[in-house]
Design an enzyme around this catalytic site. Structure first.
Site, mmCIF file in Angstrom:
data_model
loop_
_atom_site.group_PDB
_atom_site.id
_atom_site.type_symbol
_atom_site.label_atom_id
_atom_site.label_comp_id
_atom_site.label_asym_id
_atom_site.label_seq_id
_atom_site.Cartn_x
_atom_site.Cartn_y
_atom_site.Cartn_z
ATOM 1 N N GLY A 166 49.419 32.279 41.956
ATOM 2 C CA GLY A 166 50.295 33.194 41.240
ATOM 3 C C GLY A 166 50.994 32.676 40.013
ATOM 4 O O GLY A 166 50.389 32.220 39.033
ATOM 5 N N GLY A 167 52.347 32.718 40.065
ATOM 6 C CA GLY A 167 53.165 32.334 38.924
ATOM 7 C C GLY A 167 53.005 30.882 38.532
ATOM 8 O O GLY A 167 53.027 30.544 37.346
ATOM 9 N N LYS A 174 47.774 35.174 50.510
ATOM 10 C CA LYS A 174 46.977 34.419 49.541
ATOM 11 C C LYS A 174 46.612 33.028 50.045
ATOM 12 O O LYS A 174 45.502 32.548 49.832
ATOM 13 C CB LYS A 174 47.701 34.318 48.195
ATOM 14 C CG LYS A 174 49.120 33.756 48.250
ATOM 15 C CD LYS A 174 49.851 33.987 46.946
ATOM 16 C CE LYS A 174 51.317 33.582 47.054
ATOM 17 N NZ LYS A 174 52.081 34.003 45.866
ATOM 18 N N LYS A 215 52.790 17.989 59.151
ATOM 19 C CA LYS A 215 52.228 17.597 60.456
ATOM 20 C C LYS A 215 51.121 16.566 60.280
ATOM 21 O O LYS A 215 51.021 15.605 61.053
ATOM 22 C CB LYS A 215 51.684 18.834 61.173
ATOM 23 C CG LYS A 215 50.975 18.504 62.491
ATOM 24 C CD LYS A 215 50.502 19.744 63.224
ATOM 25 C CE LYS A 215 49.794 19.364 64.519
ATOM 26 N NZ LYS A 215 49.407 20.545 65.317
ATOM 27 N N TYR A 231 82.493 5.246 53.607
ATOM 28 C CA TYR A 231 82.597 5.120 55.064
ATOM 29 C C TYR A 231 83.312 6.351 55.595
ATOM 30 O O TYR A 231 83.735 7.229 54.819
ATOM 31 C CB TYR A 231 83.318 3.832 55.480
ATOM 32 C CG TYR A 231 84.676 3.610 54.853
ATOM 33 C CD1 TYR A 231 85.818 4.234 55.349
ATOM 34 C CD2 TYR A 231 84.824 2.746 53.773
ATOM 35 C CE1 TYR A 231 87.060 4.021 54.788
ATOM 36 C CE2 TYR A 231 86.067 2.527 53.198
ATOM 37 C CZ TYR A 231 87.181 3.165 53.707
ATOM 38 O OH TYR A 231 88.409 2.955 53.150
ATOM 39 N N HIS A 243 97.641 12.759 56.474
ATOM 40 C CA HIS A 243 96.929 12.628 57.747
ATOM 41 C C HIS A 243 96.754 13.981 58.447
ATOM 42 O O HIS A 243 97.058 14.131 59.625
ATOM 43 C CB HIS A 243 97.639 11.632 58.665
ATOM 44 C CG HIS A 243 97.818 10.286 58.035
ATOM 45 N ND1 HIS A 243 96.768 9.549 57.537
ATOM 46 C CD2 HIS A 243 98.939 9.555 57.801
ATOM 47 C CE1 HIS A 243 97.228 8.398 57.042
ATOM 48 N NE2 HIS A 243 98.542 8.385 57.180
ATOM 49 N N ASN A 274 101.337 19.522 69.770
ATOM 50 C CA ASN A 274 102.399 20.525 69.763
ATOM 51 C C ASN A 274 103.106 20.509 68.409
ATOM 52 O O ASN A 274 103.383 19.436 67.872
ATOM 53 C CB ASN A 274 103.409 20.239 70.870
ATOM 54 C CG ASN A 274 102.874 20.550 72.250
ATOM 55 O OD1 ASN A 274 102.304 21.588 72.469
ATOM 56 N ND2 ASN A 274 103.103 19.652 73.204
ATOM 57 N N ARG A 298 106.537 19.582 73.868
ATOM 58 C CA ARG A 298 107.049 20.393 72.763
ATOM 59 C C ARG A 298 108.437 19.948 72.318
ATOM 60 O O ARG A 298 108.739 19.918 71.124
ATOM 61 C CB ARG A 298 107.057 21.869 73.181
ATOM 62 C CG ARG A 298 107.363 22.834 72.047
ATOM 63 C CD ARG A 298 106.738 24.177 72.314
ATOM 64 N NE ARG A 298 105.298 24.048 72.456
ATOM 65 C CZ ARG A 298 104.449 24.015 71.430
ATOM 66 N NH1 ARG A 298 104.901 24.090 70.198
ATOM 67 N NH2 ARG A 298 103.163 23.892 71.640
#
Length: 514
Positions: free
Chosen positions: A34-35, A65, A137, A215, A275, A418, A438
């Site tokens: 094709g193209g 094709k 493959k 790292y 952090h 918390n 908490r």
């Protein structure tokens, strides 16, 4: 394993004419479709059409094709197996030693505004992946190339040895299988989105490598940064680095945390992150005023931190920022004066994240790997309004307290559980993150706020299991609290709040962030 015959059929035609000319100069016969056939022929490259090989026309608008025994037999034949050689001879099949294929632009097609399902389907390649997989493959004998970046190395080996090494063929095969796997994953995800399937039976994810990192979290860990093929504007993956050193693993993580939080706000806002937790958040009438509030929230922790803004950085704000050591500044854009000023700090990374109207977090799935598997959930896009909250105490929050409660609620959503946030005057005063209980987070946040906690509000990402957090808040002078509610001991916390005249509201929504 000399290369005598090549099949070329590419959607991405970058460098293909030069590559094909060099193949022809080496005496390699070129087959094409094709193209690609037209491009090579117009460039004066000797090329044979696929129909001349198959003796069958390209039919159904090119849908059929290359799916032909003379193509796949030439790709899959084991070259030193007599039965395969006999089959080739009996059926007039010639070996194909080199396959250069990349696939229909499915990704680009589905990203076009207003694309129809029919258009998307027409850009699902069938013959291309089949040829790539057949060649990969049989890479013991066949070289497969799916990336224009590999043309130079293949030509170099052909010019030197007339063939490619087995190691190279195996590496190219691995890349080829990755290419088709990513392609199929995009297609599967497109149809899942189309059908509204969030959690399919087989979750297929694919990312493109954006950069290798020095790292990971620590120097002994290797790492790389990958980008979603359809990464949306306003995300860390789509941000453009304008200045500074290369980003590290921790830089990217922290920058993402800052960006996700700053996009919660429609008002001019600045977030400082350290952090993965916000250490200072401020909103103001200008981005300069917002930065000043974020800085004053914790002038110690912001040192060496990451700062994100949801408005362009101007010269005034740049002058404020220039005075301390920051790792990264993220903003929708930088004025020329601000960019010039901040670029004098050679190690400061400046990231432009684009449209400041993007005030909501990017939707999508959050994937957390665990040993032998992954946990997958929707992104936490939950928000609440004043009308959705329930006042559970005798005193309701004042208008100003409501403003501060909703501000603190947006922040606490992005703090590791918390989580407790203390806020006043549209800035954070204290942040308690990641404690095992908490009240421990509350003590940290209140101690950080100090005397300024008097008259401030407090937000908690999850309910109070007992009244001790309210007791600590009362001692510090907190006047209003926002929390999800839902504890079997809620009434004890409500009674304690009433005892001290604290207004408390329940959101009915939890924001755990582990």
């Amino acid at each position: 394993m000399s290369i005598r015959r090549a099949l070329i059929s590419v959607s991405d035609k970058t460098g293909i004419v030069s590559f094909a000319k060099q193949l022809a100069e080496l005496g390699i016969e070129i087959i094409s479709t094709g193209g690609t056939h037209r491009v090579l022929e117009e460039a004066g490259v000797p090329v044979t059409g696929i129909s001349e090989v198959t003796h069958f026309p390209e039919i159904m608008d090119g849908r059929v094709k290359t799916l032909h025994p003379k193509i796949h037999g030439g790709l899959l034949a084991i070259r030193d197996l007599p039965s395969h050689i006999s089959a080739m001879e009996e059926n007039g099949i010639e070996a194909i030693d080199l396959v250069v294929v990349n696939l229909y632009p499915f990704q680009q097609t589905i990203q076009k505004p207003g694309v129809t399902v029919e258009e998307a389907i027409e850009n699902i390649d069938i013959g291309g992946p089949s040829m790539v997989r057949s060649a990969a493959k049989n890479h013991q004998y066949v070289t497969v190339v799916v990336d224009p970046a590999d043309y130079e190395e293949v030509i170099a080996q052909l010019q030197k040895d007339g063939s490619t090494s087995l190691e190279t063929r195996r590496q190219l095969a691995a890349k080829a299988f990755g290419h088709t796997a990513a392609y199929d994953a995009l297609i599967a995800n497109y149809f899942n989105e189309l059908l509204g399937i969030t959690f399919p039976e087989q979750l297929t994810v694919t990312y493109n490598k954006q950069q290798a990192l020095r790292y990971g979290e620590n120097p002994h860990q290797q790492a790389a940064f990958y980008r979603e093929p359809r990464a949306k504007a306003g995300t860390i993956a789509s941000a453009k680095q304008l200045h500074g050193k290369e980003l590290s693993y921790n830089n990217i993580n922290d920058a993402n945390a800052a960006l996700e939080l700053v996009r919660e706000f429609s008002e001019p806002a600045v977030v400082a992150v350290k952090h993965m937790n916000p250490c200072g958040v401020g909103i103001g009438k200008t981005i300069s005023a917002a930065y000043q509030k974020a800085y004053e929230a914790d002038p110690v922790s912001i040192f060496g931190g990451i700062v994100a803004a949801n408005r362009p950085i101007d010269k005034e704000t740049a002058e404020q920022m220039k005075g301390i050591f920051l790792e990264i500044i993220l903003a929708p854009s930088f004025t020329p004066e601000a960019l010039e000023l901040l670029s004098t700090k050679k190690n400061l990374r400046l990231l432009e994240w684009g449209d400041s109207s993007l005030t909501e977090q990017a939707a999508g799935l959050k994937v957390q790997t665990v040993g032998g598997g992954a946990l997958v959930q929707e992104a936490d896009l939950g928000q609440v309004t004043q009308e959705q909250c329930e006042t559970v105490t005798e005193r309701a929050p004042s208008e100003e307290e409501w403003k501060q409660l909703l501000f603190a609620w947006k922040v606490v959503k992005h703090v590791k559980s918390n989580a407790i946030v203390v806020a006043k005057d549209s800035r954070t005063l204290g942040v308690g993150a990641g404690q095992m209980n908490r009240v421990g987070s509350a003590v940290i946040a209140l101690n950080q706020a100090g005397a300024e906690a008097k008259g401030a509000v407090l937000a908690s990402d999850a309910f109070f299991p007992m009244k001790d957090t309210v007791e600590q808040a009362a001692k510090a002078g907190i006047t209003a609290i926002i929390q999800p509610g839902g504890s079997i001991r809620d009434q004890e916390s409500i009674d304690e709040a009433n005892k001290h005249g604290i207004a408390m509201v329940f959101t009915g929504m939890r924001h755990f962030k582990h």
